[in-house]
Design a protein around this motif. Structure first.
Motif, PDB file in Angstrom:
ATOM      1  N   GLY A 168      -1.858   5.309  -4.291  1.00 48.79           N
ATOM      2  CA  GLY A 168      -0.734   5.656  -5.149  1.00 48.79           C
ATOM      3  C   GLY A 168       0.607   5.329  -4.508  1.00 48.79           C
ATOM      4  N   TYR A 169       0.683   5.536  -3.215  1.00 55.99           N
ATOM      5  CA  TYR A 169       1.929   5.276  -2.489  1.00 55.99           C
ATOM      6  C   TYR A 169       2.262   3.782  -2.502  1.00 55.99           C
ATOM      7  N   LEU A 170       1.278   2.936  -2.187  1.00 53.06           N
ATOM      8  CA  LEU A 170       1.508   1.491  -2.126  1.00 53.06           C
ATOM      9  C   LEU A 170       1.972   0.934  -3.466  1.00 53.06           C
ATOM     10  N   ALA A 187      -2.187   8.536 -15.249  1.00 61.68           N
ATOM     11  CA  ALA A 187      -3.057   9.079 -14.204  1.00 61.68           C
ATOM     12  C   ALA A 187      -4.448   9.374 -14.739  1.00 61.68           C
ATOM     13  N   GLY A 188      -5.325   9.800 -13.834  1.00 62.20           N
ATOM     14  CA  GLY A 188      -6.632  10.290 -14.238  1.00 62.20           C
ATOM     15  C   GLY A 188      -6.504  11.710 -14.746  1.00 62.20           C
ATOM     16  N   GLN A 197      -4.809  12.803  -5.741  1.00 62.39           N
ATOM     17  CA  GLN A 197      -4.375  12.195  -4.484  1.00 62.39           C
ATOM     18  C   GLN A 197      -3.506  10.964  -4.749  1.00 62.39           C
ATOM     19  N   ARG A 198      -3.889  10.167  -5.753  1.00 64.78           N
ATOM     20  CA  ARG A 198      -3.064   9.010  -6.126  1.00 64.78           C
ATOM     21  C   ARG A 198      -1.703   9.470  -6.645  1.00 64.78           C
ATOM     22  N   LEU A 199      -1.697  10.549  -7.400  1.00 61.20           N
ATOM     23  CA  LEU A 199      -0.452  11.083  -7.940  1.00 61.20           C
ATOM     24  C   LEU A 199       0.447  11.604  -6.821  1.00 61.20           C
ATOM     25  N   PHE A 244       2.770   2.544 -13.196  1.00 64.17           N
ATOM     26  CA  PHE A 244       1.626   2.520 -12.275  1.00 64.17           C
ATOM     27  C   PHE A 244       0.436   3.104 -13.021  1.00 64.17           C
ATOM     28  N   THR A 245      -0.598   2.304 -13.214  1.00 60.27           N
ATOM     29  CA  THR A 245      -1.813   2.803 -13.851  1.00 60.27           C
ATOM     30  C   THR A 245      -2.844   3.079 -12.775  1.00 60.27           C
ATOM     31  N   GLN A 246      -3.477   4.240 -12.837  1.00 64.47           N
ATOM     32  CA  GLN A 246      -4.383   4.642 -11.763  1.00 64.47           C
ATOM     33  C   GLN A 246      -5.744   3.948 -11.805  1.00 64.47           C
TER      34      GLN A 246
END
Length: 339
Positions: A168-170, A187-188, A197-199, A244-246
């Motif tokens: 998510g950070y990258l 997000a999911g 965690q990605r969020l 940003f799509t997860q």
């Protein structure tokens, strides 16, 4: 629900011996066990109707959605690796339902598989039941299980994971570097560990750049094509310049709806996906994505599992956390204010 009628624990309760001792006797393993103990265990097993299961040369793979290209690609890579080790592969799709996870695990147990690789769903309220079944499989029946995409110490299993915070950070940092500050996120589910965690990575990148986190720009979904298709318009109404799509599967839905709305990618909207599946190079424009190394993930999962099956692995839990990488293509451009 499928159940094993008699387990090593049943025999342990009846005899007072440990499951480890009972396993050594029932599997005819060489050990310094008194003959009286052996006889009592064997007699009790016969009395209770214990039927030993011969493990098959099969490895089971459990995934939440084979229609998602990430899981179909991963399943193909795992299949190639299991063949190299002379194992067959059984694949089951839980349809992102934790109850199906449990039923599939019990089916694998009854089928006598040698080991299991599992991407579990993230349903609410089922973690205790799932943990109980996993402990039964690994500790009572001694079938090794590899956790994918999550590290749960309470499961006491080996794990092969990707650093989802970094994913998510990258993605978000790249959009910020290209001048975007109004960045949406599809997000999911809000109860998905990987999604959360990605969020967190998305939020951290924003805050490090001095951009306030805006929960109004986060739309929760189920990692599906439909989620991207459905959530594009609400995000455009909030004046985002980038998304940003997860997952890449979500991004594919965004692409489709953007085409219908005559929104040009990346001139009108920049997009970064996640997974780096095959079709990211086939869509127009090719999708910038955060890569989870699918071949490496599959190889490590199978090698770790086979080592457990063959008894050559370190007795301690083996936790392998892989680092993602940003793959830049053509779906992101530098931010240009609209006049």
């Amino acid at each position: 629900m499928l159940l094993i009628s008699v387990t090593l624990k049943d025999i342990a309760r009846k005899t007072g011996f440990s499951t480890a001792t009972i396993s050594l006797v029932l599997n005819s393993k060489p050990a310094s066990i008194p003959e009286t103990t052996r006889k009592k265990i064997l007699d009790t097993a016969n009395e209770l109707g214990y039927i030993p299961k011969k493990k098959s040369p099969n490895i089971a793979l459990l995934v939440p959605n084979l229609r998602n290209p990430f899981f179909s690609e991963l399943a193909g890579e795992i299949l190639s690796n299991t063949k190299k080790h002379q194992f067959n592969l059984i694949i089951s799709d839980s349809n992102a339902d934790t109850e199906n996870d449990i039923q599939d695990l019990l089916s694998f147990l009854n089928a006598g598989v040698s080991g299991i690789i599992a991407f579990f769903s993230t349903g609410r309220g089922q973690d205790a039941r799932l943990r109980q079944i996993i402990r039964q499989i690994t500790e009572v029946h001694h079938i090794p299980l590899i956790l994918m995409d999550r590290n749960k110490p309470e499961y006491n299993c080996d794990a092969v994971c990707v650093n989802q915070f970094s994913s998510g950070y990258l993605a978000t940092a790249h959009l910020l570097q290209m001048g975007h500050t109004r960045i949406g996120c599809i997000a999911g589910p809000d109860y998905s560990e990987a999604g959360q965690q990605r969020l967190e990575g998305y939020r951290s990148a924003l805050e490090e750049s001095g951009v306030p986190y805006d929960p109004e720009l986060v739309f929760y979904s189920n990692f599906s094509f439909e989620a991207g298709y459905r959530n594009l318009e609400p995000l455009l109404e909030k004046q985002v310049s980038a998304i940003f799509t997860q997952s890449d599967f979500i991004a594919l839905g965004v692409y489709r709806r953007a085409q219908e709305l005559h929104v040009s990618i990346p001139q009108d909207l920049s997009i970064v996906g996640l997974d780096n599946v095959l079709y990211t190079t086939l869509v127009i424009p090719p999708l910038t994505s955060v890569a989870q190394d699918i071949p490496l993930t599959a190889r490590l999962a199978v090698e770790t599992l086979v080592a457990r099956i063959q008894g050559t692995a370190n007795p301690n839990r083996n936790i392998q956390i892989l680092q993602p990488q940003l793959v830049q293509r053509e779906s992101v451009c530098r931010y240009r204010p609209k006049h």
